[in-house]
Design an enzyme around this catalytic site. Structure first.
Site, short mmCIF file in Angstrom:
data_model
loop_
_atom_site.label_atom_id
_atom_site.label_comp_id
_atom_site.label_asym_id
_atom_site.label_seq_id
_atom_site.Cartn_x
_atom_site.Cartn_y
_atom_site.Cartn_z
N ILE A 149 0.60 -1.03 0.50
CA ILE A 149 -0.08 -0.26 0.32
C ILE A 149 0.54 1.36 -0.38
O ILE A 149 1.89 0.98 0.81
CB ILE A 149 -1.00 -0.06 1.42
CG1 ILE A 149 -1.70 -1.05 1.39
CG2 ILE A 149 -1.73 1.55 1.67
CD1 ILE A 149 -2.75 -0.86 2.83
N GLY B 171 0.16 -19.55 6.09
CA GLY B 171 1.00 -19.12 5.93
C GLY B 171 0.88 -17.91 6.26
O GLY B 171 1.82 -16.91 6.76
N GLU C 53 3.97 -16.27 12.14
CA GLU C 53 4.71 -16.87 11.91
C GLU C 53 4.51 -17.95 13.17
O GLU C 53 3.61 -17.94 13.60
CB GLU C 53 6.11 -15.94 12.90
CG GLU C 53 6.38 -15.05 11.54
CD GLU C 53 7.01 -15.02 11.22
OE1 GLU C 53 7.95 -16.01 10.67
OE2 GLU C 53 6.99 -13.78 10.12
N LYS D 283 4.78 0.14 13.56
CA LYS D 283 4.07 1.02 12.12
C LYS D 283 4.08 2.07 11.93
O LYS D 283 3.67 3.47 11.15
CB LYS D 283 3.56 0.08 11.39
CG LYS D 283 4.15 -0.99 10.72
CD LYS D 283 2.69 -2.49 10.10
CE LYS D 283 4.04 -3.20 10.22
NZ LYS D 283 3.17 -4.56 9.55
N1 HSE Z 1 3.42 -10.04 9.85
C1 HSE Z 1 2.87 -9.36 9.75
C2 HSE Z 1 1.63 -8.56 9.24
C3 HSE Z 1 4.01 -8.67 7.90
O1 HSE Z 1 0.72 -10.16 9.59
O2 HSE Z 1 1.10 -7.92 8.89
C4 HSE Z 1 4.21 -7.51 7.68
O3 HSE Z 1 4.75 -6.59 8.91
#
Ligand code: HSE
Length: 415
Positions: free
Chosen positions: A131, A182, A185, A200
């Site tokens: 984005i 997936g 993690e 963020k």
């Molecule tokens: N695990 C993070 C998410 C990856 O799901 O947004 C991207 O920062």
């Protein structure tokens, strides 16, 4: 020919190679120069790849190569990424990174070094994956005074909450499904505890308000305590629960910034941002609300943002780009306890629900009852208006002192 190097051949790094090779000609047209990856740094071997001969395990091969003018960092994590990026900027190489941990922790310092050396340090991919958000805030919305940014900034938690909302799946089951697909993690703590979203929103806050906000200055709460009962209460109230990173400029010149699960009204632009998608709302004085939506993670969306920065860099070899913010001040962030807001509170008393409501209303006059489906005995859910966190906690302690058990408290958003 613009020679570049890529640090890290993981998900994002290999995506960068894929995008550069697949769109070689159109990228050359847009950059007005061919872009060639001369070195790839990785400790692993990739003998099957057509570009296997470009791998090195020694960072100095890149640092000391005068032909390499742009280095793309896709290693993730703070070290050795920080040491490598700093060395590149101090040695005449512009840097493009997707590394949110690095930018959130060291952005002000790296931007300053880049400025001193007339180089670019670009990080469009660090927030929101594919984005566009860094460039829009720093360029397209630059005529505005931004007053607030609120975003669903983590795909993993948004997927889990979507499963809880739509399919009434429990948190653990939804997390296990996210891992199987997936989307999470093996160690999902940075996602579910909110640290990823915190990095963020700190980057966006630093960019929009011009002074670095560090993750340690931000109240961060994840989604691990959210239950299906909370989800049902949000529905009864008229909305959904989302994990939100939010920053607001207060009248006292400080920033109110937090990451927390929040009730979002069904009318909100962010209410229908579901699954692994991200959505970011930027409130500007001239534009009103502007909303960005798309894939916030994944190999090709993230690589697309990285390569766009590389193209920008190639087009601006002689001119530094606009990105900059100053280092932060300790009192720039409002203490969390004094941030006012509306809250949902969920309590249980030893008697029936009528008793629980009566108790709640004696402590919170004006509380608005919320009745969910399948309410259990002695349970009460209600909304309280305009109270600081410290004021709320005092009153919740009073409720507990009078025999009620406080099960949860969740902020109610105003966007
Ligand atoms: N695990 C993070 C998410 C990856 O799901 O947004 C991207 O920062």
């Amino acid at each position: 020919m613009a020679e570049i190097a890529v640090l890290g051949h993981g998900v994002v790094g290999s995506g960068v190679l894929e995008v550069l090779l697949t769109h070689r000609e159109s990228i050359a047209r847009r950059a007005k120069e061919e872009i060639e990856v001369k070195h790839i740094l990785d400790l692993r071997e990739f003998p099957q790849l057509e570009y296997a001969n470009r791998f090195t395990k020694d960072f100095n091969d890149i640092l000391q190569d005068p032909e390499v003018r742009i280095v793309v960092e896709c290693m993730g994590g703070l070290e050795p990424a920080f040491t490598f990026v700093k060395a590149c900027l101090e040695n005449g190489k512009s840097v493009v990174t997707s590394n949110k941990e690095l930018v959130a922790a060291k952005g002000a310092l790296l931007l300053e070094i880049a400025q001193k050396n007339n180089l670019n340090f670009l990080f469009e991919a660090s927030v929101g994956g594919g984005i566009p958000i860094i460039r829009p805030i720093s360029q397209c919305l630059a005529a505005n005074e931004v007053s607030e940014i609120a975003g669903i900034l983590n795909g993993t938690t948004n997927f889990i909450l979507t499963k809880m909302i739509r399919e009434h799946m429990g948190f653990q089951e939804a997390l296990a499904l996210a891992q199987e697909l997936g989307y999470a993690e093996r160690d999902p703590s940075a996602d579910v505890e909110g640290a990823d979203a915190c990095r963020k929103i700190c980057i966006l806050a630093s960019l929009a308000f011009g002074s670095h906000v560090y993750p340690q200055q931000v109240h961060t709460q994840g989604i691990t305590k959210i239950t299906l009962e909370d989800v049902a209460y949000a529905e009864a109230w008229g909305g959904v629960i989302k994990l939100i990173g939010e920053v607001k400029m207060l009248e006292n010149g400080r920033l109110a910034i937090q990451v927390a699960p929040m009730f979002i009204s069904r009318e909100s632009q962010l209410a229908n941002v579901d699954d692994v998608f991200n959505g970011i709302l930027v409130r500007g004085d001239a534009t009103g609300d502007v909303v960005f939506y798309g894939k916030g993670a994944g190999k090709l969306p993230t690589a697309s943002a990285v390569v766009a920065d590389v193209i920008d860099c190639v087009k601006h070899f002689k001119a530094r780009k606009y990105l900059f913010w100053e280092d932060g001040k300790p009192d720039y962030v409002e203490p969390f306890a004094s941030i006012p807001g509306d809250f949902f509170v969920h309590v249980k008393s030893q008697g029936d629900s009528a008793e629980a409501f009566a108790l709640a209303e004696s402590v919170f006059p004006g509380a608005v009852r919320i009745i969910r489906r399948d309410e259990s005995l002695g349970e009460a859910g209600f909304a309280v208006k305009a109270i600081s966190i410290s004021g709320l906690e005092e009153k919740l302690a009073e409720l507990e002192g009078r025999g009620a058990k406080v099960l949860n408290q969740i902020k109610i958003s105003d966007f």
